[in-house]
Scaffold this motif. Structure first.
Motif, PDB file in Angstrom:
ATOM      1  N   SER A 324       0.857  -1.186   0.000  1.00 47.91           N
ATOM      2  CA  SER A 324       0.000   0.000   0.000  1.00 47.91           C
ATOM      3  C   SER A 324       0.894   1.236   0.000  1.00 47.91           C
ATOM      4  N   GLY A 325       0.385   2.322  -0.562  1.00 47.24           N
ATOM      5  CA  GLY A 325       1.173   3.547  -0.598  1.00 47.24           C
ATOM      6  C   GLY A 325       1.859   3.740  -1.937  1.00 47.24           C
ATOM      7  N   HIS A 326       2.426   4.947  -2.119  1.00 45.96           N
ATOM      8  CA  HIS A 326       3.008   5.332  -3.406  1.00 45.96           C
ATOM      9  C   HIS A 326       4.528   5.310  -3.325  1.00 45.96           C
ATOM     10  N   HIS A 327       5.112   4.144  -3.293  1.00 49.19           N
ATOM     11  CA  HIS A 327       6.547   3.982  -3.097  1.00 49.19           C
ATOM     12  C   HIS A 327       7.357   4.454  -4.307  1.00 49.19           C
ATOM     13  N   ARG A 328       6.819   4.300  -5.499  1.00 44.52           N
ATOM     14  CA  ARG A 328       7.585   4.673  -6.689  1.00 44.52           C
ATOM     15  C   ARG A 328       7.721   6.186  -6.842  1.00 44.52           C
ATOM     16  N   THR A 329       6.757   6.933  -6.345  1.00 41.19           N
ATOM     17  CA  THR A 329       6.793   8.400  -6.473  1.00 41.19           C
ATOM     18  C   THR A 329       7.169   9.089  -5.171  1.00 41.19           C
ATOM     19  N   TYR A 330       7.543   8.347  -4.170  1.00 38.29           N
ATOM     20  CA  TYR A 330       7.894   8.889  -2.852  1.00 38.29           C
ATOM     21  C   TYR A 330       9.403   9.062  -2.790  1.00 38.29           C
ATOM     22  N   PHE A 331       9.905  10.117  -3.450  1.00 39.92           N
ATOM     23  CA  PHE A 331      11.341  10.357  -3.561  1.00 39.92           C
ATOM     24  C   PHE A 331      12.073   9.145  -4.137  1.00 39.92           C
ATOM     25  N   GLN A 332      11.408   8.460  -5.072  1.00 42.65           N
ATOM     26  CA  GLN A 332      11.989   7.272  -5.710  1.00 42.65           C
ATOM     27  C   GLN A 332      12.374   6.209  -4.676  1.00 42.65           C
ATOM     28  N   VAL A 343       7.763  -9.833  -8.299  1.00 40.16           N
ATOM     29  CA  VAL A 343       6.394  -9.312  -8.395  1.00 40.16           C
ATOM     30  C   VAL A 343       6.338  -8.041  -7.569  1.00 40.16           C
ATOM     31  N   TYR A 344       5.887  -6.947  -8.182  1.00 41.84           N
ATOM     32  CA  TYR A 344       5.812  -5.667  -7.471  1.00 41.84           C
ATOM     33  C   TYR A 344       4.439  -5.049  -7.703  1.00 41.84           C
ATOM     34  N   ARG A 345       3.750  -4.718  -6.622  1.00 46.74           N
ATOM     35  CA  ARG A 345       2.457  -4.035  -6.696  1.00 46.74           C
ATOM     36  C   ARG A 345       2.447  -2.920  -5.648  1.00 46.74           C
ATOM     37  N   ASP A 346       1.907  -1.746  -6.028  1.00 42.06           N
ATOM     38  CA  ASP A 346       1.663  -0.681  -5.055  1.00 42.06           C
ATOM     39  C   ASP A 346       0.414   0.073  -5.474  1.00 42.06           C
ATOM     40  N   VAL A 347       0.238   1.298  -4.982  1.00 41.54           N
ATOM     41  CA  VAL A 347      -1.021   2.021  -5.168  1.00 41.54           C
ATOM     42  C   VAL A 347      -1.387   2.203  -6.635  1.00 41.54           C
ATOM     43  N   ASN A 356      -4.670   3.726  -1.043  1.00 44.43           N
ATOM     44  CA  ASN A 356      -4.225   3.279   0.278  1.00 44.43           C
ATOM     45  C   ASN A 356      -5.273   2.418   0.983  1.00 44.43           C
ATOM     46  N   GLU A 357      -6.011   1.638   0.203  1.00 45.45           N
ATOM     47  CA  GLU A 357      -6.949   0.669   0.769  1.00 45.45           C
ATOM     48  C   GLU A 357      -6.228  -0.678   0.839  1.00 45.45           C
ATOM     49  N   ASP A 358      -5.977  -1.151   2.049  1.00 46.71           N
ATOM     50  CA  ASP A 358      -5.152  -2.335   2.217  1.00 46.71           C
ATOM     51  C   ASP A 358      -5.754  -3.590   1.607  1.00 46.71           C
ATOM     52  N   SER A 359      -7.052  -3.610   1.442  1.00 45.65           N
ATOM     53  CA  SER A 359      -7.682  -4.795   0.850  1.00 45.65           C
ATOM     54  C   SER A 359      -7.196  -5.066  -0.565  1.00 45.65           C
ATOM     55  N   ALA A 360      -6.617  -4.051  -1.210  1.00 39.86           N
ATOM     56  CA  ALA A 360      -6.103  -4.246  -2.565  1.00 39.86           C
ATOM     57  C   ALA A 360      -5.048  -5.341  -2.598  1.00 39.86           C
ATOM     58  N   THR A 373       6.936 -23.049  -4.327  1.00 37.74           N
ATOM     59  CA  THR A 373       8.280 -23.310  -3.837  1.00 37.74           C
ATOM     60  C   THR A 373       8.427 -22.695  -2.458  1.00 37.74           C
ATOM     61  N   PRO A 374       9.206 -23.304  -1.570  1.00 38.39           N
ATOM     62  CA  PRO A 374       9.423 -22.673  -0.265  1.00 38.39           C
ATOM     63  C   PRO A 374      10.341 -21.460  -0.353  1.00 38.39           C
ATOM     64  N   ARG A 375      10.997 -21.260  -1.484  1.00 36.45           N
ATOM     65  CA  ARG A 375      11.913 -20.131  -1.645  1.00 36.45           C
ATOM     66  C   ARG A 375      11.137 -18.886  -2.088  1.00 36.45           C
ATOM     67  N   GLU A 376      10.309 -18.404  -1.192  1.00 31.73           N
ATOM     68  CA  GLU A 376       9.533 -17.192  -1.473  1.00 31.73           C
ATOM     69  C   GLU A 376       9.634 -16.230  -0.296  1.00 31.73           C
ATOM     70  N   PHE A 377       9.946 -14.978  -0.616  1.00 31.67           N
ATOM     71  CA  PHE A 377       9.919 -13.889   0.366  1.00 31.67           C
ATOM     72  C   PHE A 377       8.824 -12.924  -0.039  1.00 31.67           C
ATOM     73  N   MET A 378       7.875 -12.696   0.850  1.00 28.37           N
ATOM     74  CA  MET A 378       6.777 -11.773   0.581  1.00 28.37           C
ATOM     75  C   MET A 378       6.835 -10.617   1.570  1.00 28.37           C
ATOM     76  N   TRP A 379       6.677  -9.423   1.028  1.00 29.53           N
ATOM     77  CA  TRP A 379       6.587  -8.234   1.886  1.00 29.53           C
ATOM     78  C   TRP A 379       5.247  -7.567   1.650  1.00 29.53           C
ATOM     79  N   PHE A 380       4.483  -7.419   2.721  1.00 26.91           N
ATOM     80  CA  PHE A 380       3.202  -6.709   2.693  1.00 26.91           C
ATOM     81  C   PHE A 380       3.361  -5.423   3.508  1.00 26.91           C
ATOM     82  N   HIS A 381       3.133  -4.285   2.874  1.00 31.91           N
ATOM     83  CA  HIS A 381       3.164  -3.017   3.607  1.00 31.91           C
ATOM     84  C   HIS A 381       1.757  -2.457   3.671  1.00 31.91           C
TER      85      HIS A 381
END
Length: 598
Positions: A324-332, A343-347, A356-360, A373-381
């Motif tokens: 959630s949030g605008h990471h790409r436009t937040y001072f890069q 895989v990259y997803r944001d606002v 900024n609706e977290d349900s997205a 595969t067990p070799r997965e790292f996921m980050w949820f903000h």
């Protein structure tokens, strides 16, 4: 004598204006533009650094816009009636556009502690509800305010440009000034593009986002080095960050408001380890998120840092970011995350969801194959608790913890609204986390997963009359949750204080991977003699330490009020009494030694 001098000065100024071929109305108009610009830059300068060069360039550009208008009306073949109403109308439109840009910049500073960015205007105009709610105003009030502002601009310019104008503007004067102004503009155009507000559509540089070198990502990316290498035992690794959350306000940490029932249930069942004394690396998302991924304190943030996705990719991991949030436009900010993201997803990928609706992120998770595969790292903000998050404003959640007001609702309605929205957002974030756990379980990932839940920084809830974050690193905006699910975390050694800097090493230790030499943190699975951690901001390095049975903070201030200061760890304001005497000096030395211990 003074009156004679004043009258001569006025007469001399009037004569100069006449010689330039300008009507006094345009001078009054320019003064009005300069005044409103000064108010903006003065307000922004309170929390952000505004360069004198940027101010001078902007004021000069306003002068050029004014003489352009004066020249235009001497050249246009329109009658007296056209000039009579056309001049104030055009002047009012220019003034209104400038005011809206100024207000957008100021609103951006006050709501997200960020300078104004043109892409954010497009974003929030498409879905203004979070911004309007954060400002504490009704959408209809915002529309009425805009209409009144436009009316006030037109009325002011009718008064100045129409009624004060005496049709004394002669075309050679403003036209000549316009030509000279354009020549000067071309000479300083590189500086205009680099610093002037209207060219960059921004008005300030943040003070507490990160060290200045981090705000414009450039140069080669750091290459991580390791003490040794070897095979790893892969398992799913999950990082969940909730923006702007402090631990003492959460039900899972014992707060009375039922804002994290899912997390509280996991802890009550013995499936969630909670660290009671954990501290953020700084007081804004920019440095906080970079530091979590790259295991660096503020003092170690020096450029494009090698981070957790980089380290995991070397072991064949797939990195998935749902933010959630605008990471790409937040001072890069997203550029600091690196290129090892599969895989990259944001606002900007939110589809039909609100900003900024977290349900997205549940939608993104449903459309992304996981668990193969067990070799997965996921980050949820999650943005749920942030003032700009979308949440159910009509929630029936009963708030029992009111920040600085304790169990009593504050008399200040604006503060009460802010605190209530914070708790509602935190409750909704907890619900999204429950859904994330359910999807991980359905993908048969949860049993083997290591899940770390934390926040990038805390939040003021009325302490010292403040709300928000992004200020010097006091306790309310650095005391964050640190929760661990899985991996046998209940049997790990105690850690007080703990730090966000320890999270990335914890993930690598969980799969048996070596910890990069450059990282500052210590895996939570390991015992340590370290008894202090660092939080930072511009001009402040704050060490929180446990000395015996006491928690203290050593402030090393290099900016205004330079010196060393000791304060209780939970103080909500920066200290004012410097370190004095042998006993305090010994304590300060002990705190620094605590940080260096491993």
């Amino acid at each position: 004598m003074g009156r004679i001098y004043d009258s001569r000065l006025v007469a001399g100024t009037g004569a100069l204006i006449d010689r330039l071929g300008l009507d006094p109305a345009w001078v009054a108009y320019l003064a009005m533009l300069w005044l409103q610009a000064g108010v903006l830059f003065g307000q922004v300068a309170v929390g952000f650094g505004v360069s004198g060069r940027a101010v001078v360039l902007h004021l000069g550009l306003l002068g050029l816009l004014t003489v352009f208008q004066a020249a235009l009306w001497t050249l246009l073949p329109v009658g007296r009636a056209g000039r009579c109403w056309g001049r104030p109308l055009l002047a009012a439109v220019v003034q209104l556009v400038l005011l809206l840009l100024y207000l957008a910049n100021l609103g951006s500073v006050l709501t997200i502690s960020s300078r104004f960015d043109a892409s954010l205007v497009t974003l929030y105009l498409a879905d203004p509800l979070p911004m309007v709610a954060a400002a504490g105003i009704h959408p209809l009030t915002a529309v009425v305010g805009l209409v009144l502002l436009a009316t006030a601009c037109f009325a002011a310019n009718v008064l100045i440009v129409r009624h004060w104008a005496r049709d004394r503007t002669r075309w050679p004067g403003p036209t000549g000034l316009s030509v000279l102004g354009m020549g000067a503009y071309l000479l300083v155009q590189p500086q205009m593009l680099a610093a002037e507000f209207l060219h960059r559509l921004e008005g300030a540089q943040p003070r507490n986002f990160a060290p200045a070198v981090m705000l414009a990502p450039s140069g080669p990316r750091e290459v991580l080095t390791y003490p040794d290498t070897g095979p790893v035992t892969p398992r799913p690794l999950i990082l969940i960050t909730i923006d702007s959350v402090r631990a003492d306000t959460m039900q899972v940490y014992g707060a009375a408001t039922r804002n994290t029932p899912f997390l509280a249930r996991l802890r009550a069942e013995g499936r969630l380890r909670a660290y009671d004394d954990a501290y953020a690396l700084c007081t804004s998302s920019y440095c906080g998120l970079i530091g979590i991924l790259a295991s660096r304190y503020w003092s170690g943030m020096t450029g494009q840092l090698g981070n957790l996705p980089d380290a995991l990719k070397a072991h064949g991991y797939r990195n998935l970011f749902f933010l959630s949030g605008h990471h790409r436009t937040y001072f890069q900010l997203a550029e600091h995350y690196g290129e090892q993201i599969d895989v990259y997803r944001d606002v900007w990928n939110r589809g039909d969801r609100h900003i900024n609706e977290d349900s997205a992120m549940l939608d993104w998770l449903d459309e992304t194959p996981i668990g193969e595969t067990p070799r997965e790292f996921m980050w949820f903000h999650l943005m749920g608790a942030h003032r700009l998050a979308y949440r159910n404003e009509d929630s029936d959640l009963e708030v029992l913890d009111w920040g600085a007001s304790g169990s009593r609702r504050p008399a200040d309605d604006a503060l009460a609204t802010h605190v209530r929205r914070y708790h509602i957002g935190l409750r909704e974030a907890d619900g999204v986390i429950e859904q994330i756990f359910a999807r991980l379980d359905a993908a048969k990932m949860l049993d083997d997963a290591l899940v770390v839940i934390t926040s990038d920084h805390g939040e003021y809830l009325g302490e010292n009359g403040l709300t928000g974050h992004g200020k010097p690193p006091t306790w309310p905006i650095t005391a964050v949750p640190l929760l661990v699910y899985g991996g046998g975390a209940q049997d790990w050694p105690d850690r007080a204080p703990a730090s966000s800097v320890d999270i990335a090493p914890t993930f690598l230790h969980a799969i048996g991977a070596p910890i990069p030499d450059q990282w500052a943190g210590i895996a939570l699975q390991q015992p340590t003699r370290r008894c202090a951690v660092e939080s930072g901001s511009t001009g402040n390095r704050v060490l929180t330490a446990r000395i015996g049975d006491a928690d203290v903070r050593l402030w090393e201030v290099t900016g205004k009020g330079k010196g060393e200061f000791l304060a209780p760890a939970r103080a909500s304001a920066p200290p004012v009494d410097p370190v004095t005497g042998p006993a305090q000096q010994q304590t300060a030395a002990q705190v620094r030694s605590c940080l260096a211990a491993r």
